[in-house]
Design an enzyme around this catalytic site. Structure first.
Site, PDB file in Angstrom:
ATOM      1  N   ARG A 247      -6.339  10.521  -0.065  1.00 41.19           N
ATOM      2  CA  ARG A 247      -6.154  10.993  -1.444  1.00 41.19           C
ATOM      3  C   ARG A 247      -7.498  11.148  -2.152  1.00 41.19           C
ATOM      4  NH1 ARG A 247      -2.913   6.571  -3.517  1.00 41.19           N
ATOM      5  NH2 ARG A 247      -3.175   5.631  -1.454  1.00 41.19           N
TER       6      ARG A 247
ATOM      7  N   HIS B   4       0.865  -1.181   0.000  1.00 41.32           N
ATOM      8  CA  HIS B   4       0.000   0.000   0.000  1.00 41.32           C
ATOM      9  C   HIS B   4       0.896   1.223   0.000  1.00 41.32           C
ATOM     10  CE1 HIS B   4      -3.007   2.902   1.253  1.00 41.32           C
ATOM     11  NE2 HIS B   4      -3.950   1.984   1.189  1.00 41.32           N
TER      12      HIS B   4
END
Lengths: 259, 605
Positions: free
Chosen positions: B259, B239
Site C-alpha cells: 500500500r 494486520h
C-alpha cells in the site's frame, strides 16, 4: 481431497529407515503442511525444523525426492504424482528424522573477519544504490544451507569441512569484499584458510538457491578473480616477501575491532 | 551454591530470545565487557524479526525534510490511540535515527536515495516517508546485521534451547533460568545476575496468524509467573493484509509496503471502500476522493494521503466490515491491487518477496492480478510493564524489550515502529542490565526448588499414558480464541472464552507425549501450551474489562472509545507464581504527559 503417501526418513545418528504415512492432501498445500499433518496425527514426535512457513527464514530445508528444497515453498501439486520421499540434508550429521546438525555453518560464521568501516560522519554514511546492490543480492541469503548441502566439496568429503567455507560463506566474503565501506582485506584468507580454490564452479549451489542468488557467477567467480589478482600480483607478492603491506591481511583483520 | 544436577552456566546478563531486541541488548552488554549468554528456541537468525518486511521507522528526514522526532512521536501516540507509555514513544522517536545509522556501521545495506542517503518509504499512520528499508526484506537485514555483529564479538549463543521458567533467589530477585536442549532433551540451568526477556509475541494462540510456531508468549508468561505485571494484553494487532488463499497459507503476511508503494483496496464491486471508513481523528490528513489520493502517489504535496494508509486497526476493521456485508472476494477477503498503478519492473524491484510469495504459493502474478487478502493476527501491543528509560520490570534484575514489553505502542502499533522499537529498547535494556551488574546488584542465591518443579512439570506428560495429544489442544485453543477473542469481540463471547480457558487448563494437565526427549516437537508443544494459555487468559480478561473500542481492541457491544477508559491500562498479576494460579486484573493509571509533549499532539490535528 486427495490422499498421498509420504515416505519420510525416521531415525537418528545411530541409524534409521523410511516410514510411510498416507495422509490427506488439500488444494494448494506445500510439503510442510503435509509433514505437519503427520505430526498432528500419527507421529507427534516426527522431528522437522521450521519457523516462518513463508520462505523467509530458511529453517525447513530437506531433500524432497532427492533434491534440496524448502518444505514450505514446495507445492505438493508441483511434484510428480505418487509417493513423495522426504529425507534430511545429507551433508550434515543427523540429529533426528529431518533435523540435521548444521553447526558447521555457525562455526564458519565465527571465522569471518568482521566489517571494518571508516568512522561514521555525523549524518551517516553516503553510499549509492548501484554500489550497495551487489552486496544486497548476497544479503538476501536466508541461510537455509541448501547450497552447502549440495556442494560436492563437502557433500561427499566430510574431511574437507575443516578447510572449506562453502558457497554460503563465499557469498558472505564476496559481499564484504564488495561492501562500499569495508577496509579489511580477506583475499589471502579466503584462499588459504577458507578453501575457495576447491570450488570447481559446477553451479549446483546456484541451482538450489531459493532466493535465486547467482552464487557462482556473481560471487564465487569474481571472488576467485580478486583472490588471484591479489595472490599473483608481482607487487603484492614482493610486498608479502619483504613484509610490507599496504592493506591489512585477513589474519590481522580478524582481530580488528569493529566500531 | 548447590551443585546443579544439570549442565550449568553462569552469566552477568542472560538474554532470552535472539530476535532484534535480544541481539541488540547483547551487543550493549558485551561492549561493557560483561559475560553474556543468549538462549533461543530456534537457530540463530531465524527469530520472528526475520519476517518483518516493510521497514523500520525513524524520523531521519532523508526523503521528507519536514520530518522530525516530534512528528514521529505524535504519529505514534495517535496511532496508539493515546494508550501508549508516552515516555517510551518519546525515547523511540528521538533515538531510532541513531539506531538505524549504527546498523550501517555493522554492515547493513539499506536502499538509497539519489544522493546516497538511506531511502525512506511511506507507511500507514506515518505522516512522512519514514521507513528505512531493503526492498521488502528489512527484517532479514536487521537480524543478519545484528547476528553478524554478535557473532563477531564472541557471544555465547544457546541455540534450540527452550527456557521453561525463571528462577529467583530467596529475596525475590531474579537469579537465573531453567531450560532444556531441544536436540537432546537434556535440562540446563543458568545462573545470571540479570535477565533480559526478548522473547517476542503470542500470535500462535490464534488460528489465522502471520506468526511462526515460536510466538507462544513464553516471555510474557514467564514474567507474569515470576511476579511481573502484564499490561494491555487485550490490544492485539490484526494486520489488515494477510493472504487468504490457499488455506494452507492463510494468515501469511502481505507487507504494508504494497500500500505504501501504491497498492489500493477494492471490494467485490470494484469500489475503493476505504474512503467510507475514515475516522474523524484522521479526516483532516486523508484524501477525500480517489482523484486526490491518486495525485498524492505522484506528488505528496498535490493531495492528502489515501485512506489505504490509515493505521492498521482502521484498515483491518474496514476489511472485516466489507466481508461481513457480503462484498468480499471468493475466499473471504478483499482485493489488494498494485499492478494497475505500477509497472511489473517496479513491483519486482520494490516488492520481490511478495511477488515470489504469491507466484509460488498462490499462483498469482501480482504485477497483473489483484491479491486476495484479509486480516491476520500479527502483533501484541501488550506485554510486560516496564520502566521506559531502563526496560526494568517490577522484579529486580528482570528486564524486557521488544514485542514482549508493553506500553510503547499503546492500543495499536504503527507499521515500521516494531523494528525500531527492538533496537531502541534492546539497547536500553542492555544498558540498564549492565548498570545493575556494575553497580554490584545481583541475586544472593538460586532457588533449586523452582528448578525441580519446572523439570517435574516438563516431564509429566511422559508419565501420563492415556492423556491428550498436545496438537489437538493447540488446534482447539487456536479455533476458540479466533472465534471468541478475535478482531471483533462481544461480552458474551469473551465470557465464554474465559470459561473455556479453565477447561483448557485441565486438558493441558492431562497431556501425553509419545516418543523420547530428543528433538520431539510434540513434547516441545506440550511445554509451550502453559504459556499460550496464560497469555490467552490475560487477553480475554483484559478484553472483558475494557468496555470500549480502542485500537486493537474492538467491542461490538461498546463500539466507541470512552474517555474514562483512555486513562488507564489493565494490568494483570498472578497469584503464587504458578502457571495455573489465579489472575488478578486491575486498572493502572497512564503516566501523566508533560505539557510540551501534549502540545505536540495538537499540532496539525
Amino acid at each position: 481431497m486427495a490422499e498421498v503417501t509420504m515416505r519420510v526418513w525416521r531415525g537418528d545418528a545411530s541409524g534409521g529407515d523410511f516410514e510411510n504415512y498416507t495422509v490427506t492432501q488439500n488444494e494448494g498445500e506445500v510439503v510442510l503442511d503435509v509433514i505437519h499433518r503427520i505430526q498432528a496425527t500419527e507421529a507427534p514426535d516426527l522431528a522437522c525444523r521450521w519457523n516462518c512457513k513463508a520462505g523467509k527464514c530458511g529453517s525447513c530445508a530437506a531433500e524432497i525426492n532427492g533434491k534440496p528444497r524448502l518444505m514450505c515453498m514446495t507445492r505438493m501439486d508441483d511434484l510428480p504424482e505418487g509417493t513423495v520421499t522426504v529425507t534430511p540434508m545429507k551433508t550434515f550429521p543427523i540429529i533426528r528424522d529431518l533435523v540435521t546438525d548444521v553447526s558447521f555453518n555457525f562455526a564458519m560464521a565465527e571465522r569471518v573477519p568482521a566489517l571494518l568501516p571508516p568512522p561514521m560522519p555525523e549524518d551517516g554514511y553516503r553510499m549509492f544504490q548501484e554500489d550497495v546492490e551487489r552486496g544486497q543480492e548476497f544479503r538476501k541469503c536466508i541461510e537455509c544451507f541448501m547450497c552447502q548441502d549440495v556442494c560436492h566439496v563437502i557433500r561427499d568429503h566430510e574431511e574437507n569441512k575443516q578447510y572449506y567455507a562453502g558457497p554460503r560463506f563465499f557469498i558472505r566474503y564476496a559481499e564484504l569484499e564488495m561492501h562500499p565501506l569495508d577496509q579489511n582485506d580477506r583475499r589471502e584468507y579466503v584462499r588459504e584458510e577458507m578453501g575457495l580454490g576447491y570450488c570447481n564452479i559446477t553451479k549446483c549451489c546456484t541451482e538450489v538457491c531459493p532466493e535465486h542468488i547467482k552464487i557462482t557467477d556473481n560471487a564465487i567467480i569474481p571472488l576467485k578473480e580478486r583472490v588471484v589478482d591479489a595472490h599473483y600480483d608481482p607487487v603484492a607478492w614482493l610486498g608479502r616477501k619483504i613484509g610490507r603491506r599496504t592493506k591489512r591481511s585477513a589474519t590481522e583483520a580478524g582481530v580488528q575491532p569493529a566500531p | 551454591m548447590t551443585t546443579s544436577p544439570y549442565e550449568h552456566h553462569e552469566y552477568d546478563v542472560l538474554i532470552i530470545g535472539a530476535g532484534g531486541a535480544g541481539l541488540r541488548a547483547a551487543i550493549e552488554a558485551k561492549q561493557r565487557g560483561l559475560s553474556v549468554g543468549i538462549v533461543t528456541k530456534s537457530l540463530l537468525g531465524k527469530a520472528h524479526t526475520v519476517m518483518a518486511e516493510g521497514g523500520m521507522a525513524a524520523a531521519m528526514g532523508n526523503v521528507s525534510s519536514e520530518d522530525n522526532w516530534r512528528v514521529h512521536f505524535r504519529d505514534t501516540m495517535r496511532g496508539g490511540k493515546m494508550l501508549n507509555n508516552y515516555r517510551m514513544a518519546e525515547l523511540h522517536a528521538k533515538e531510532s535515527p541513531d539506531r538505524v545509522r549504527e546498523l550501517e556501521q555493522w554492515g547493513a545495506l539499506f536502499d538509497r536515495t539519489k544522493d546516497g542517503r538511506i531511502l525512506q518509504r511511506d507507511f500507514g499512520g506515518h505522516r512522512y516517508a519514514r521507513l528505512a528499508h531493503v526492498g521488502d526484506r528489512t527484517g532479514l537485514e536487521l537480524i543478519r546485521t545484528l547476528q553478524q555483529k554478535v557473532v563477531s564479538m564472541g557471544t555465547d549463543v544457546y541455540m534450540e534451547c527452550k527456557v521453561l521458567q525463571l528462577v529467583h533467589d530467596e529475596s525475590g530477585r531474579v537469579a537465573g533460568a531453567v531450560a532444556y536442549w531441544r536436540p537432546t532433551g537434556e535440562f540446563v540451568t543458568f545462573a545470571a545476575k540479570t535477565i533480559i526477556l526478548a522473547s517476542g509475541g503470542v500470535g500462535k494462540s490464534w488460528k489465522f496468524t502471520s506468526n511462526s510456531w515460536e510466538s507462544t508468549g513464553d516471555g510474557h508468561a514467564m514474567a507474569l509467573w515470576a511476579g511481573a505485571e502484564l499490561i494491555d494484553m487485550e490490544c492485539i494487532q490484526f494486520h489488515p493484509t494477510g493472504m487468504v488463499w490457499p488455506l494452507s497459507v492463510r494468515g501469511l503476511l502481505v507487507t504494508e509496503g504494497v500500500r505504501g508503494d501504491g497498492g489500493v483496496l477494492r471490494n467485490s464491486e470494484g469500489e475503493r471502500f476505504m474512503f467510507n471508513y475514515v475516522a474523524d481523528m484522521f479526516r483532516a490528513e486523508t484524501a477525500e476522493s480517489e482523484e486526490e489520493g491518486d495525485r498524492w502517489y505522484d506528488d505528496h504535496n498535490a493531495g492528502r494521503r489515501p485512506p489505504e494508509l490509515l493505521p492498521r486497526d482502521e484498515v483491518a476493521r474496514a476489511i472485516n466490515a466489507e466481508v461481513k456485508a457480503g462484498r468480499g472476494s471468493p475466499h473471504g477477503g478483499v482485493y489488494l491491487d498494485i499492478g494497475t498503478r505500477r509497472t511489473a519492473e517496479y513491483i519486482r524491484r520494490r516488492l520481490p518477496s511478495m511477488y515470489h510469495q504469491f507466484m509460488e504459493l498462490a499462483g498469482v502474478d501480482i504485477t497483473r492480478e489483484a491479491m486476495e487478502i484479509g486480516p491476520t493476527c500479527h502483533y501484541i501491543m501488550g506485554g510486560v510493564k516496564v520502566d521506559a528509560d531502563t526496560a526494568a520490570t517490577k522484579v529486580p534484575g528482570l528486564y524486557a524489550a521488544g514485542e514482549v514489553a508493553g506500553g510503547m505502542h499503546g492500543a495499536n502499533r504503527l507499521g515500521g515502529n516494531s523494528l525500531s522499537d527492538l533496537v531502541v529498547f534492546g539497547r536500553r535494556a542492555g544498558m540498564a542490565a549492565s548498570d545493575y551488574v556494575e553497580g554490584g546488584s545481583g541475586p544472593s542465591g538460586f532457588d533449586w526448588g523452582e528448578v525441580e518443579s519446572a523439570v517435574a512439570r516438563a516431564l509429566a506428560p511422559f508419565e501420563n499414558e492415556n492423556g491428550e495429544n498436545p496438537y489437538d489442544i493447540q488446534r482447539d485453543l487456536q479455533e476458540m480464541m479466533q472465534a471468541n477473542v478475535g478482531i471483533i469481540r462481544t461480552g458474551d463471547e469473551i465470557e465464554f472464552a474465559i470459561t473455556e480457558l479453565e477447561t483448557f487448563t485441565e486438558r493441558v494437565k492431562n497431556i501425553s507425549v509419545k516418543g523420547g526427549r530428543a528433538y520431539n516437537p510434540g513434547w516441545n508443544l506440550a511445554t509451550d501450551l502453559p504459556s499460550m494459555l496464560t497469555v490467552s487468559k490475560c487477553t480475554s480478561r483484559g478484553a472483558r474489562e475494557r468496555k470500549e473500542s480502542r485500537g486493537g481492541h474492538t467491542r461490538e457491544d461498546f463500539p466507541k472509545a470512552s474517555a474514562e477508559y483512555g486513562t488507564f491500562n489493565l494490568a494483570h498479576t498472578i497469584a503464587g507464581g504458578t502457571w495455573d494460579g489465579e489472575i488478578t486484573t486491575e486498572r493502572s493509571p497512564l503516566l501523566t504527559m508533560p505539557d510540551e509533549l501534549k502540545a505536540l499532539l495538537e499540532e496539525g490535528k
